[in-house]
Scaffold this active site. Structure first.
Site, PDB file in Angstrom:
ATOM      1  N   ASN A  40       2.064   3.299   2.548  1.00  0.00           N
ATOM      2  CA  ASN A  40       1.894   1.896   2.160  1.00  0.00           C
ATOM      3  C   ASN A  40       0.492   1.406   2.504  1.00  0.00           C
ATOM      4  O   ASN A  40      -0.116   1.807   3.506  1.00  0.00           O
ATOM      5  CB  ASN A  40       2.981   0.995   2.765  1.00  0.00           C
ATOM      6  N   ILE A  41      -0.010   0.549   1.625  1.00  0.00           N
ATOM      7  CA  ILE A  41      -1.372   0.017   1.734  1.00  0.00           C
ATOM      8  C   ILE A  41      -1.283  -1.491   1.534  1.00  0.00           C
ATOM      9  O   ILE A  41      -1.102  -1.959   0.403  1.00  0.00           O
ATOM     10  CB  ILE A  41      -2.297   0.673   0.678  1.00  0.00           C
ATOM     11  N   GLU A  42      -1.352  -2.217   2.632  1.00  0.00           N
ATOM     12  CA  GLU A  42      -1.132  -3.670   2.560  1.00  0.00           C
ATOM     13  C   GLU A  42      -2.410  -4.407   2.199  1.00  0.00           C
ATOM     14  O   GLU A  42      -3.507  -3.846   2.185  1.00  0.00           O
ATOM     15  CB  GLU A  42      -0.563  -4.158   3.900  1.00  0.00           C
ATOM     16  N   GLU A  53       6.162   4.833  -1.926  1.00  0.00           N
ATOM     17  CA  GLU A  53       6.780   5.570  -3.031  1.00  0.00           C
ATOM     18  C   GLU A  53       5.979   5.394  -4.317  1.00  0.00           C
ATOM     19  O   GLU A  53       5.812   6.338  -5.097  1.00  0.00           O
ATOM     20  CB  GLU A  53       8.219   5.083  -3.267  1.00  0.00           C
ATOM     21  N   CYS A  84      12.619   0.316  -1.713  1.00  0.00           N
ATOM     22  CA  CYS A  84      13.013  -1.044  -2.107  1.00  0.00           C
ATOM     23  C   CYS A  84      13.387  -1.056  -3.596  1.00  0.00           C
ATOM     24  O   CYS A  84      13.218  -0.069  -4.315  1.00  0.00           O
ATOM     25  CB  CYS A  84      11.884  -2.033  -1.820  1.00  0.00           C
ATOM     26  N   CYS A  87      10.588  -0.020  -5.993  1.00  0.00           N
ATOM     27  CA  CYS A  87      10.302   1.416  -5.964  1.00  0.00           C
ATOM     28  C   CYS A  87      11.419   2.211  -6.636  1.00  0.00           C
ATOM     29  O   CYS A  87      11.159   3.228  -7.286  1.00  0.00           O
ATOM     30  CB  CYS A  87      10.095   1.891  -4.526  1.00  0.00           C
TER      31      CYS A  87
END
Ligand code: THU
Ligand code: ZN
Length: 128
Positions: A40-42, A53, A84, A87
């Site tokens: 994940n890349i916020e 994903e 989620c 995804c």
């Protein structure tokens, strides 16, 4: 499957999570046996963070892969995180209902199928 979980754990080291501090890693195995990973890349606007994903799917698809046979997902908390809703739909674009989705719980794991996680999916055929 151990190898796939290990890959999902490892890529978490590259997650960019200054806001949630919740790392997620995903590892997607292609029909020909290669593995693509994502973390994940916020983002500072909070809303357009990339999910692990999605990144894994993008990495694989951009290399020409369209057929997948398993996904592993892991969070730093080893809490059995599942993809989620967004995804799940992204996966359903390329994967069959019987895709195994393995969720890391540390010493244990739970395995679902994509069809269990996202029944009655909208598909390309419905738009024809
Ligand atoms: N996250 C994922 O990477 N995949 C999911 O499907 C669930 C949520 C990330 C997004 C955000 O960076 C953090 O987990 C907390 O929601
Ligand atoms: Zn997601």
């Amino acid at each position: 499957m151990d190898e796939l979980i290990e890959a999902a754990r490892e890529v978490q080291g590259r997650a960019h999570v200054p806001y949630s501090d919740y790392t997620v890693g995903a590892a997607l195995r292609t029909a020909d046996g290669s593995v693509y990973v994502g973390c994940n890349i916020e983002n500072a606007n909070y809303s357009n963070s990339l999910h692990a994903e999605e990144v894994a799917v993008a990495e694989a698809v951009k290399e020409g892969h369209r057929e997948f046979d398993a996904l592993a997902v892991s969070s730093g908390a080893r809490d059995g995180v599942t993809p989620c809703g967004m995804c799940r739909q992204t996966l359903a674009e390329f994967c069959d209902d019987d895709l195994p989705v393995v969720c890391d719980e540390g010493d244990d794991r739970t395995e679902y199928t994509l069809g269990q996680l996202l029944p009655n999916t909208i598909t390309e055929e419905m738009l024809e």
